[in-house]
Design a protein around this motif. Structure first.
Motif, PDB file in Angstrom:
ATOM      1  N   GLU A   1      33.697  39.610  55.732  1.00 40.74           N
ATOM      2  CA  GLU A   1      33.529  39.485  54.255  1.00 40.74           C
ATOM      3  C   GLU A   1      34.806  39.019  53.678  1.00 40.74           C
ATOM      4  OE1 GLU A   1      32.901  43.472  53.476  1.00 40.74           O
ATOM      5  OE2 GLU A   1      30.958  43.440  54.126  1.00 40.74           O
ATOM      6  N   PHE A   2      34.474  38.268  52.351  1.00 39.82           N
ATOM      7  CA  PHE A   2      35.490  37.626  51.500  1.00 39.82           C
ATOM      8  C   PHE A   2      35.188  38.111  50.142  1.00 39.82           C
ATOM      9  CE2 PHE A   2      34.982  34.088  54.550  1.00 39.82           C
ATOM     10  CZ  PHE A   2      36.299  33.955  55.110  1.00 39.82           C
ATOM     11  N   ALA A   3      36.478  38.526  49.579  1.00 40.46           N
ATOM     12  CA  ALA A   3      36.336  39.189  48.310  1.00 40.46           C
ATOM     13  C   ALA A   3      37.215  38.264  47.344  1.00 40.46           C
ATOM     14  CB  ALA A   3      37.028  40.590  48.166  1.00 40.46           C
ATOM     15  N   TYR A   4      36.633  37.635  45.961  1.00 38.94           N
ATOM     16  CA  TYR A   4      37.177  36.932  45.313  1.00 38.94           C
ATOM     17  C   TYR A   4      37.261  37.903  43.949  1.00 38.94           C
ATOM     18  CZ  TYR A   4      36.080  32.992  48.352  1.00 38.94           C
ATOM     19  OH  TYR A   4      35.916  32.116  49.196  1.00 38.94           O
ATOM     20  N   LEU A   5      38.599  37.828  43.463  1.00 40.87           N
ATOM     21  CA  LEU A   5      38.806  38.524  42.266  1.00 40.87           C
ATOM     22  C   LEU A   5      39.092  37.390  40.927  1.00 40.87           C
ATOM     23  CD1 LEU A   5      41.434  41.356  43.266  1.00 40.87           C
ATOM     24  CD2 LEU A   5      38.977  41.542  42.945  1.00 40.87           C
ATOM     25  N   LEU A   6      38.045  37.540  40.282  1.00 45.35           N
ATOM     26  CA  LEU A   6      38.035  36.425  39.234  1.00 45.35           C
ATOM     27  C   LEU A   6      38.127  37.167  37.548  1.00 45.35           C
ATOM     28  CD1 LEU A   6      34.722  34.483  40.325  1.00 45.35           C
ATOM     29  CD2 LEU A   6      37.217  34.131  40.824  1.00 45.35           C
ATOM     30  N   GLU A   7      39.062  36.544  36.810  1.00 49.37           N
ATOM     31  CA  GLU A   7      39.105  37.050  35.529  1.00 49.37           C
ATOM     32  C   GLU A   7      38.285  36.254  34.474  1.00 49.37           C
ATOM     33  OE1 GLU A   7      42.579  37.923  32.455  1.00 49.37           O
ATOM     34  OE2 GLU A   7      43.020  36.537  33.602  1.00 49.37           O
ATOM     35  N   TRP A   8      37.421  36.881  33.955  1.00 51.86           N
ATOM     36  CA  TRP A   8      36.375  36.265  32.957  1.00 51.86           C
ATOM     37  C   TRP A   8      36.826  36.618  31.617  1.00 51.86           C
ATOM     38  CZ3 TRP A   8      33.414  32.843  35.375  1.00 51.86           C
ATOM     39  CH2 TRP A   8      33.210  33.119  36.457  1.00 51.86           C
TER      40      TRP A   8
ATOM     41  N   ILE B   1      25.482  37.887  48.001  1.00 49.12           N
ATOM     42  CA  ILE B   1      26.738  37.943  46.906  1.00 49.12           C
ATOM     43  C   ILE B   1      26.420  39.390  46.416  1.00 49.12           C
ATOM     44  CG2 ILE B   1      27.640  36.841  44.965  1.00 49.12           C
ATOM     45  CD1 ILE B   1      26.640  34.199  45.744  1.00 49.12           C
ATOM     46  N   GLU B   2      27.585  40.025  46.261  1.00 48.04           N
ATOM     47  CA  GLU B   2      27.583  41.408  45.655  1.00 48.04           C
ATOM     48  C   GLU B   2      28.517  41.197  44.539  1.00 48.04           C
ATOM     49  OE1 GLU B   2      28.525  46.087  46.560  1.00 48.04           O
ATOM     50  OE2 GLU B   2      29.017  44.586  48.158  1.00 48.04           O
ATOM     51  N   ASP B   3      28.088  41.590  43.321  1.00 51.29           N
ATOM     52  CA  ASP B   3      28.718  41.400  41.972  1.00 51.29           C
ATOM     53  C   ASP B   3      29.178  42.695  41.542  1.00 51.29           C
ATOM     54  OD1 ASP B   3      29.593  40.628  39.596  1.00 51.29           O
ATOM     55  OD2 ASP B   3      27.494  40.169  38.900  1.00 51.29           O
ATOM     56  N   LEU B   4      30.491  42.870  41.484  1.00 51.55           N
ATOM     57  CA  LEU B   4      31.088  43.954  40.936  1.00 51.55           C
ATOM     58  C   LEU B   4      32.076  43.841  39.825  1.00 51.55           C
ATOM     59  CD1 LEU B   4      32.132  45.810  44.421  1.00 51.55           C
ATOM     60  CD2 LEU B   4      30.423  46.217  43.031  1.00 51.55           C
ATOM     61  N   LEU B   5      31.951  44.444  38.781  1.00 51.86           N
ATOM     62  CA  LEU B   5      32.867  44.534  37.610  1.00 51.86           C
ATOM     63  C   LEU B   5      34.059  45.493  37.739  1.00 51.86           C
ATOM     64  CD1 LEU B   5      30.409  43.697  34.746  1.00 51.86           C
ATOM     65  CD2 LEU B   5      31.784  42.280  36.134  1.00 51.86           C
ATOM     66  N   LEU B   6      35.046  45.007  37.633  1.00 54.15           N
ATOM     67  CA  LEU B   6      36.367  45.854  37.688  1.00 54.15           C
ATOM     68  C   LEU B   6      36.658  46.162  36.266  1.00 54.15           C
ATOM     69  CD1 LEU B   6      38.223  44.408  40.773  1.00 54.15           C
ATOM     70  CD2 LEU B   6      36.386  46.374  40.657  1.00 54.15           C
ATOM     71  N   ALA B   7      37.244  47.380  36.037  1.00 56.15           N
ATOM     72  CA  ALA B   7      37.829  47.598  34.758  1.00 56.15           C
ATOM     73  C   ALA B   7      39.374  47.861  34.784  1.00 56.15           C
ATOM     74  CB  ALA B   7      37.299  48.659  34.107  1.00 56.15           C
ATOM     75  N   PRO B   8      40.192  47.280  33.904  1.00 58.92           N
ATOM     76  CA  PRO B   8      41.615  47.465  34.035  1.00 58.92           C
ATOM     77  C   PRO B   8      41.858  48.853  33.702  1.00 58.92           C
ATOM     78  CG  PRO B   8      41.111  46.127  32.066  1.00 58.92           C
ATOM     79  CD  PRO B   8      40.038  46.312  32.837  1.00 58.92           C
ATOM     80  N   VAL B   9      43.021  49.538  34.489  1.00 60.77           N
ATOM     81  CA  VAL B   9      43.519  50.837  34.079  1.00 60.77           C
ATOM     82  C   VAL B   9      44.909  50.626  33.664  1.00 60.77           C
ATOM     83  CG1 VAL B   9      42.033  51.841  36.030  1.00 60.77           C
ATOM     84  CG2 VAL B   9      44.271  50.826  36.605  1.00 60.77           C
ATOM     85  N   ASP B  10      45.356  51.647  33.223  1.00 62.13           N
ATOM     86  CA  ASP B  10      46.926  51.816  32.789  1.00 62.13           C
ATOM     87  C   ASP B  10      47.776  51.167  33.375  1.00 62.13           C
ATOM     88  OD1 ASP B  10      45.753  53.190  30.424  1.00 62.13           O
ATOM     89  OD2 ASP B  10      46.645  55.175  31.072  1.00 62.13           O
TER      90      ASP B  10
END
Length: 69
Positions: free
Chosen positions: A9-16, A51-60
């Motif tokens: 598995e590969f994980a790509y973190l992209l900023e949109w 392809i699994e699409d996950l949205l991450l929310a920034p934390v403090d």
């Protein structure tokens, strides 16, 4: 990159900055990317099954995006 059972598995973190959906659609429709994918598939077989699409929310304590570049 990680392994899960018999698959890699590969994980790509992209900023949109704005519209993730339209940005991803534009990337997937890009002619250069389509050709790279076609050639890679012909040489090495299907490399992406899902392809699994996950949205991450920034934390403090998330790093600022300027530190990630």
């Amino acid at each position: 990159m990680g392994e899960s059972g018999d698959r890699t598995e590969f994980a790509y973190l992209l900023e949109w900055p704005d519209a993730k959906t339209s940005g991803w659609a534009a990337f997937m429709a890009d002619a250069e990317w389509a050709e790279i994918k076609r050639v890679t598939h012909a040489e090495h077989g299907l490399m992406v099954g899902q392809i699994e699409d996950l949205l991450l929310a920034p934390v403090d304590y998330s790093p600022s995006s300027s530190l990630l570049r």
